[in-house]
Design an enzyme around this catalytic site. Structure first.
Site, PDB file in Angstrom:
ATOM      1  N   LYS A 143       0.855  -1.201   0.000  1.00 30.45           N
ATOM      2  CA  LYS A 143       0.000   0.000   0.000  1.00 30.45           C
ATOM      3  C   LYS A 143       0.883   1.240   0.000  1.00 30.45           C
ATOM      4  O   LYS A 143       1.690   1.430   0.906  1.00 30.45           O
ATOM      5  CB  LYS A 143      -0.919  -0.023   1.229  1.00 30.45           C
ATOM      6  CG  LYS A 143      -1.803   1.212   1.352  1.00 30.45           C
ATOM      7  CD  LYS A 143      -2.913   1.008   2.373  1.00 30.45           C
ATOM      8  CE  LYS A 143      -3.748   2.259   2.566  1.00 30.45           C
ATOM      9  NZ  LYS A 143      -4.865   2.058   3.493  1.00 30.45           N
ATOM     10  N   ASP A 181     -13.392   4.745   9.922  1.00 31.55           N
ATOM     11  CA  ASP A 181     -13.723   4.640   8.493  1.00 31.55           C
ATOM     12  C   ASP A 181     -14.228   3.217   8.257  1.00 31.55           C
ATOM     13  O   ASP A 181     -13.870   2.556   7.293  1.00 31.55           O
ATOM     14  CB  ASP A 181     -12.473   4.928   7.648  1.00 31.55           C
ATOM     15  CG  ASP A 181     -12.813   5.392   6.243  1.00 31.55           C
ATOM     16  OD1 ASP A 181     -14.012   5.627   5.970  1.00 31.55           O
ATOM     17  OD2 ASP A 181     -11.895   5.499   5.419  1.00 31.55           O
TER      18      ASP A 181
HETATM   19  P1  ADP Z   1      -7.569   3.643   1.318  1.00 30.66           P
HETATM   20  O1  ADP Z   1      -6.969   4.006   2.635  1.00 30.66           O
HETATM   21  O2  ADP Z   1      -6.975   4.476   0.255  1.00 30.66           O
HETATM   22  O3  ADP Z   1      -9.050   3.593   1.325  1.00 30.66           O
HETATM   23  P2  ADP Z   1      -7.479   0.743   1.545  1.00 30.66           P
HETATM   24  O4  ADP Z   1      -6.505   0.222   2.556  1.00 30.66           O
HETATM   25  O5  ADP Z   1      -8.896   0.787   1.978  1.00 30.66           O
HETATM   26  O6  ADP Z   1      -7.004   2.164   1.012  1.00 30.66           O
HETATM   27  O7  ADP Z   1      -7.333  -0.133   0.233  1.00 30.66           O
HETATM   28  C1  ADP Z   1      -8.036   0.156  -0.953  1.00 30.66           C
HETATM   29  C2  ADP Z   1      -8.480  -1.131  -1.607  1.00 30.66           C
HETATM   30  O8  ADP Z   1      -7.344  -1.964  -1.895  1.00 30.66           O
HETATM   31  C3  ADP Z   1      -9.369  -1.982  -0.722  1.00 30.66           C
HETATM   32  O9  ADP Z   1     -10.707  -1.641  -0.862  1.00 30.66           O
HETATM   33  C4  ADP Z   1      -9.090  -3.374  -1.211  1.00 30.66           C
HETATM   34  O10 ADP Z   1      -9.848  -3.670  -2.351  1.00 30.66           O
HETATM   35  C5  ADP Z   1      -7.630  -3.319  -1.636  1.00 30.66           C
HETATM   36  N1  ADP Z   1      -6.735  -3.802  -0.559  1.00 30.66           N
HETATM   37  C6  ADP Z   1      -6.169  -3.084   0.419  1.00 30.66           C
HETATM   38  N2  ADP Z   1      -5.417  -3.845   1.221  1.00 30.66           N
HETATM   39  C7  ADP Z   1      -5.493  -5.104   0.738  1.00 30.66           C
HETATM   40  C8  ADP Z   1      -4.930  -6.366   1.130  1.00 30.66           C
HETATM   41  N3  ADP Z   1      -4.122  -6.478   2.179  1.00 30.66           N
HETATM   42  N4  ADP Z   1      -5.244  -7.449   0.392  1.00 30.66           N
HETATM   43  C9  ADP Z   1      -6.056  -7.354  -0.680  1.00 30.66           C
HETATM   44  N5  ADP Z   1      -6.612  -6.200  -1.096  1.00 30.66           N
HETATM   45  C10 ADP Z   1      -6.340  -5.082  -0.404  1.00 30.66           C
HETATM   46 MG    MG Z   2     -10.205   2.277   2.337  1.00 25.27          MG
END
Ligand code: ADP
Ligand code: MG
Length: 468
Positions: free
Chosen positions: A121, A226
């Site tokens: 991320k 959130d």
């Molecule tokens: P933001 O803080 O920008 O909202 P998120 O952590 O919610 O970011 O991640 C955005 C999207 O990425 C999630 O909705 C999911 O679909 C995907 N995602 C995030 N982390 C993971 C993970 N560990 N494994 C699989 N998909 C992930």
């Molecule tokens: Mg998110």
């Protein structure tokens, strides 16, 4: 944002040295004067300008000559520094496809040496949306691009610290693998965001698990802030994993009640709208003498009292300090340009400014710039580790925690914890009973457990492309 790591294979030791010099200069310059980059990098055979040109070509730097001739890192440049550091540490060897675009992040697959796929991320604070639109617009006007790097790094440090602490407390979260700059590496969740799920075999059970998580977080002194269908992942066994932690706050936070209610409301609303789960009045035979639910069966924050202690201790251990928390909260809530600017790394005149004098420039050697290894990539773009495992870059170490913060009255804490746990357990039971309303025998309320790991429900989740 597209992340093309191809250029990584062409970048030399000198390229990374200059890129790191710009990063270092950005600690106290929004735009780092060219001469300063040259002095910090102090390449043995000169040629900083040629390297700068190359970095510009690959869009790792932005050139600005409006006030003076200078450079700043782009997000791609920052990405490269983080990726290179993590590759050098042996955390992963290649970057794959993009799997998610969050509000303020990009998520990619990365693969380890043994082929395990992890999630990466990259935080991108300031990119799109903010919570309080007006204050954030004001906030934006005054933010320098460096601030976004600083805040993105804070968000990553925070996310990593929370994920690790929550995992240690048995919460269903991804495994926190590593963190550098604005980048967090975690296990890949096998599942889909709840927002993409059209049907569930057992929506009531999933609801129980999810609302149970909000309450369990509160038991640990935390509010997600959130907690919605975008940040809850569901797998084929309807197992729930929560993600996305940069905005979490303590139950001591002045707006805790509002955040808690909002998290609860999001879950109730979503289950009502998507799965038509009806929430009835609290059944008459449910004793709510303690008043820990409202008339609609939603858990009451006021009955949760203060249960923190979790935040400061466990999180500081992961390198996330109280000051970091304050800075990031200021950003999330907006309208605090001045205060945020007082952070070490943002101080225009004082603070770290004094670090970039002649003696510190010669001290750059001790910050591993010289030892920096070169990344080698093979034909498929796999990034190979070089022999040296030194870190690229100058991440700040965790700040030491104020000793007075650590002094707690243990006995009182334990007693408060036990009382809180008991009350929350009752509350959870009542919420579930209320959700089930007349549809099920109330005896079933006792069957509530957080069955995070259960695979008894072998349902197939039907995905749909979200129309949201
Ligand atoms: P933001 O803080 O920008 O909202 P998120 O952590 O919610 O970011 O991640 C955005 C999207 O990425 C999630 O909705 C999911 O679909 C995907 N995602 C995030 N982390 C993971 C993970 N560990 N494994 C699989 N998909 C992930
Ligand atoms: Mg998110």
């Amino acid at each position: 944002m597209k992340l093309n790591v191809d250029a990584l294979r062409y970048l030399s030791k000198d390229d990374f040295r200059v890129l790191t010099a710009v990063e270092m200069g950005m600690r106290n310059h929004e735009i780092v004067p060219s001469e300063l980059v040259d002095r910090i990098a102090s390449l043995k055979h000169g040629g900083t300008y040629k390297v700068l040109k190359n970095l510009l070509k690959h869009k790792l730097l932005h050139h600005d000559s409006s006030k003076y001739d200078g450079f700043r890192l782009t997000y791609l440049g920052y990405d490269f520094l983080a990726i290179k550091t993590l590759v050098n540490r042996g955390v992963f060897v290649s970057v794959g496809r993009q799997i998610g675009v969050g509000k303020e992040s990009d998520i990619f697959e990365v693969a380890t040496e043994d082929g395990t796929v992890l999630a990466m991320k990259l935080h991108r604070l300031g990119r799109v949306s903010f919570r309080a639109v007006k204050s954030k617009r004001d906030y934006l006007r005054h933010r320098s691009s460096f601030s976004w790097l600083y805040l993105s790094r804070l968000a990553a440090v925070k996310e990593f610290a929370f994920m690790k602490a929550l995992e240690e407390h048995g919460f269903p979260v991804p495994n926190a693998v590593d963190c550098n700059r604005h980048c967090v590496i975690m296990s890949l969740v096998q599942g889909y965001p709840l927002v993409q799920v059209k049907q569930l075999q057992n929506p009531e059970m999933v609801f129980e698990r999810i609302i149970g998580l909000v309450i369990r977080l509160a038991e640990h002194g935390l509010i997600h802030c959130d907690f919605n269908e975008f940040n809850i992942m569901i797998d084929d066994d309807e197992k729930v994993t929560m993600i996305d932690f940069p905005q979490m706050v303590s139950v001591d936070h002045r707006n805790a009640q509002m955040y808690f209610d909002r998290d609860v409301e999001c879950v109730f609303k979503f289950f009502l709208k998507r799965f038509n789960l009806s929430f009835q009045e609290i059944p008459d035979d449910i004793d709510d003498a303690e008043g820990d639910m409202d008339e609609s069966g939603r858990p009451c924050f006021s009955s949760i009292a203060k249960g923190s202690g979790f935040l400061d201790k466990d999180l500081a251990a992961s390198g996330f300090t109280r000051k970091d928390q304050e800075d990031i909260e200021k950003f999330i809530e907006g309208g605090v340009e001045k205060d945020a600017d007082s952070g070490d790394e943002e101080n225009e005149d004082g603070g770290l400014a004094s670090e970039l004098n002649e003696s510190d420039i010669s001290g750059v050697e001790s910050l591993h710039l010289v030892e920096q290894p070169t990344l080698n990539c093979d034909a498929e773009g796999r990034v190979e580790e070089s022999e040296q495992k030194t870190e690229a870059g100058l991440t700040n170490g965790p700040e030491t925690q104020d000793a007075s913060d650590e002094e707690e009255d243990n006995e009182t804490m334990i007693r408060k914890d036990a009382e809180l746990t008991k009350r929350l357990r009752n509350q959870k039971r009542r919420v579930i009973a209320s959700v089930r309303g007349g549809r099920k025998n109330l005896a079933s309320r006792n069957t509530y457990k957080d069955k995070g790991g259960s695979s008894s429900h072998n349902s197939k989740i039907q995905k749909q492309l979200s129309s949201w």
